[in-house]
Design a protein around this motif. Sequence first.
Motif, mmCIF file in Angstrom:
data_model
loop_
_atom_site.group_PDB
_atom_site.id
_atom_site.type_symbol
_atom_site.label_atom_id
_atom_site.label_comp_id
_atom_site.label_asym_id
_atom_site.label_seq_id
_atom_site.Cartn_x
_atom_site.Cartn_y
_atom_site.Cartn_z
ATOM 1 N N MET A 107 -10.248 69.300 6.408
ATOM 2 C CA MET A 107 -9.415 68.311 5.571
ATOM 3 C C MET A 107 -8.925 67.430 6.828
ATOM 4 S SD MET A 107 -6.385 68.167 2.940
ATOM 5 C CE MET A 107 -5.879 69.702 3.439
ATOM 6 N N ARG A 108 -8.916 66.041 6.719
ATOM 7 C CA ARG A 108 -8.291 65.224 7.654
ATOM 8 C C ARG A 108 -7.437 64.263 6.959
ATOM 9 N NH1 ARG A 108 -11.174 60.467 10.868
ATOM 10 N NH2 ARG A 108 -11.294 59.553 8.881
ATOM 11 N N PHE A 109 -6.114 64.176 7.059
ATOM 12 C CA PHE A 109 -5.275 62.964 6.670
ATOM 13 C C PHE A 109 -4.845 61.879 7.900
ATOM 14 C CE2 PHE A 109 -0.916 61.905 5.804
ATOM 15 C CZ PHE A 109 -1.210 60.943 4.807
ATOM 16 N N MET A 110 -5.455 60.933 7.509
ATOM 17 C CA MET A 110 -5.101 59.782 8.636
ATOM 18 C C MET A 110 -4.868 58.524 7.705
ATOM 19 S SD MET A 110 -7.782 58.331 11.592
ATOM 20 C CE MET A 110 -8.586 57.500 10.311
ATOM 21 N N HIS A 111 -3.330 58.494 7.549
ATOM 22 C CA HIS A 111 -3.088 57.528 6.216
ATOM 23 C C HIS A 111 -3.672 56.003 6.815
ATOM 24 C CE1 HIS A 111 -0.399 55.699 3.375
ATOM 25 N NE2 HIS A 111 -0.197 54.541 4.159
ATOM 26 N N PRO A 112 -4.301 55.476 5.710
ATOM 27 C CA PRO A 112 -4.356 55.768 4.380
ATOM 28 C C PRO A 112 -5.725 56.499 3.844
ATOM 29 C CG PRO A 112 -5.105 53.378 4.549
ATOM 30 C CD PRO A 112 -4.900 53.933 5.925
ATOM 31 N N PHE A 113 -6.176 57.352 4.678
ATOM 32 C CA PHE A 113 -7.242 57.886 4.160
ATOM 33 C C PHE A 113 -7.216 59.524 4.208
ATOM 34 C CE2 PHE A 113 -8.745 54.320 7.013
ATOM 35 C CZ PHE A 113 -9.405 53.500 5.998
ATOM 36 N N LEU A 114 -7.694 60.169 3.413
ATOM 37 C CA LEU A 114 -7.727 61.470 3.172
ATOM 38 C C LEU A 114 -8.975 61.957 2.517
ATOM 39 C CD1 LEU A 114 -6.120 64.314 2.761
ATOM 40 C CD2 LEU A 114 -5.414 63.652 0.240
ATOM 41 N N ASN A 120 -5.702 57.120 18.960
ATOM 42 C CA ASN A 120 -6.328 56.913 20.139
ATOM 43 C C ASN A 120 -6.057 55.610 20.500
ATOM 44 O OD1 ASN A 120 -7.612 59.319 19.526
ATOM 45 N ND2 ASN A 120 -9.688 58.423 19.918
ATOM 46 N N PRO A 121 -5.743 55.249 21.907
ATOM 47 C CA PRO A 121 -5.456 54.128 22.391
ATOM 48 C C PRO A 121 -6.680 52.995 22.040
ATOM 49 C CG PRO A 121 -5.828 55.536 24.256
ATOM 50 C CD PRO A 121 -5.963 56.426 22.969
ATOM 51 N N ASN A 122 -7.720 53.592 21.822
ATOM 52 C CA ASN A 122 -8.799 52.563 21.598
ATOM 53 C C ASN A 122 -8.857 52.366 20.412
ATOM 54 O OD1 ASN A 122 -11.177 50.891 21.512
ATOM 55 N ND2 ASN A 122 -12.426 52.610 22.401
ATOM 56 N N ALA A 123 -8.417 51.048 19.777
ATOM 57 C CA ALA A 123 -8.242 50.849 18.302
ATOM 58 C C ALA A 123 -9.974 50.697 17.821
ATOM 59 C CB ALA A 123 -7.712 49.353 18.112
ATOM 60 N N ALA A 124 -10.922 50.568 18.542
ATOM 61 C CA ALA A 124 -12.193 50.557 17.794
ATOM 62 C C ALA A 124 -12.804 52.132 17.416
ATOM 63 C CB ALA A 124 -13.056 50.227 18.963
ATOM 64 N N ASP A 125 -11.676 53.034 17.842
ATOM 65 C CA ASP A 125 -12.198 54.222 17.631
ATOM 66 C C ASP A 125 -11.735 54.648 16.257
ATOM 67 O OD1 ASP A 125 -13.176 54.804 20.097
ATOM 68 O OD2 ASP A 125 -11.525 55.730 20.817
ATOM 69 N N ILE A 126 -10.805 53.684 15.760
ATOM 70 C CA ILE A 126 -10.363 53.840 14.316
ATOM 71 C C ILE A 126 -9.905 55.230 14.160
ATOM 72 C CG2 ILE A 126 -10.583 53.362 11.612
ATOM 73 C CD1 ILE A 126 -13.118 51.953 12.398
ATOM 74 N N LYS A 127 -8.969 55.909 14.941
ATOM 75 C CA LYS A 127 -8.367 57.021 14.665
ATOM 76 C C LYS A 127 -6.883 56.768 15.069
ATOM 77 C CE LYS A 127 -12.217 59.988 16.413
ATOM 78 N NZ LYS A 127 -12.536 61.015 17.356
ATOM 79 N N PHE A 128 -6.178 56.901 13.890
ATOM 80 C CA PHE A 128 -4.579 56.732 13.681
ATOM 81 C C PHE A 128 -4.004 58.062 14.209
ATOM 82 C CE2 PHE A 128 -6.445 53.738 10.443
ATOM 83 C CZ PHE A 128 -6.746 52.947 11.319
ATOM 84 N N ASN A 129 -2.767 58.094 13.855
ATOM 85 C CA ASN A 129 -2.310 59.314 13.997
ATOM 86 C C ASN A 129 -2.815 60.283 12.838
ATOM 87 O OD1 ASN A 129 -0.543 58.730 15.938
ATOM 88 N ND2 ASN A 129 1.193 58.490 15.018
ATOM 89 N N ARG A 130 -3.228 61.730 13.055
ATOM 90 C CA ARG A 130 -4.035 62.397 11.964
ATOM 91 C C ARG A 130 -3.845 63.749 11.936
ATOM 92 N NH1 ARG A 130 -6.159 60.767 16.564
ATOM 93 N NH2 ARG A 130 -7.862 61.778 17.645
ATOM 94 N N GLU A 131 -3.864 64.440 10.740
ATOM 95 C CA GLU A 131 -3.636 65.870 10.880
ATOM 96 C C GLU A 131 -4.894 66.255 10.270
ATOM 97 O OE1 GLU A 131 0.460 66.732 8.731
ATOM 98 O OE2 GLU A 131 0.184 64.528 8.773
ATOM 99 N N TRP A 132 -5.450 67.452 10.963
ATOM 100 C CA TRP A 132 -6.766 68.059 10.699
ATOM 101 C C TRP A 132 -6.165 69.776 10.190
ATOM 102 C CZ3 TRP A 132 -11.719 66.715 10.620
ATOM 103 C CH2 TRP A 132 -12.000 65.608 11.059
#
Length: 333
Positions: free
Chosen positions: A300-307, A267-279
């Motif tokens: 499952m959501r993988f959004m490095h470094p979160f799984l 997401n372009p808005n960094a405050a959303d804390i949504k990086f490139n992610r796989e669902w």
Amino acid sequence: MFVMKYKLLIFSIFTFTVFSSCSKELDLDEETQIAIEKQEILKKLDLLFDLAFEDPSKAEEDYNTFFTEELLRDGQNFIVDNDIRMRTTFTDLAIRLNVHFDEIKSQKLPESLFDIYYSKFESILFNRSLLGEIPQQIRKGDKLATFEAKVDEVSNFFDEKIKEIESNAQPNQNLLGKQWKATKWAIKPDYSAFYIMDYNFSFLADGGLEINNFYLYPLLNIRMGNQPIKAEESSNFPDDIANTQLSPAKFMLYNNKILFYFHLEANPNAADIKFNREWIYEFDYKLENNSLTFSNPRVMRFMHPFLYVGGYGTETYEELYFEDLRSVTLTAE
């Protein structure tokens, strides 16, 4: 004869003096000795680094021996030298990377495609953590390229397994050529939460999806302290999701399971804390005439470094996924 003995005596005295002088000089020149020894250590570490990519098990064994018997011998600690410490770290990371990959290849992969994706994401997290530990001063050159290539190889290993399962799967022809629709209100018994589960899409013969709308289940097992929080995407698929896909959405059938895959850009808005992610979404599915029922959702959501994983089979399923969220029936048009 006396002259010859005299000359031999003089030569002997001279030879003894020279060698004695050199020996003293070598003994005194401790920095030179340390520099020579340091270069030998660095060469051995380079050899162990290369061996890690050829025979990880032997490299690990030889490295452990070298570390205890050479780097920490006779009360000396060569690790205090910055160059040796960095090279030692890089070698250790290379061994861990390759040993871990050997372990992956030696184990039988899960039968569930959902679990294979989970193993892939876990491996990516592990390998990227190793990459992050490489000292900045030596983060360059052929060694780094070799390391990064192996990281990619590990990820490709899982991708090939996933493609193999996909290519061997037989599509259910009864799903194709139909527009699958459903609109369901999922309401928590205490009315503290509700979701509109809106579907309007068709399955394509190549494993793709043609989507007008698709409800992306929330991930409800993420916790902050004792309080559960949720990760979710917009329910407005056409406007908020469709144009953010980094690769086409796809589905996969296996056994009585159906899996959906979405890859979304940051997401372009960094405050959303949504990086490139796989669902990844997996359901039990049941097809009866023109009705298609999804049940027992796994998310499952993988959004490095979160799984994160939630849904059916997790400890929080009964608590967080209330009855109305556990199944939905779509109708073909």
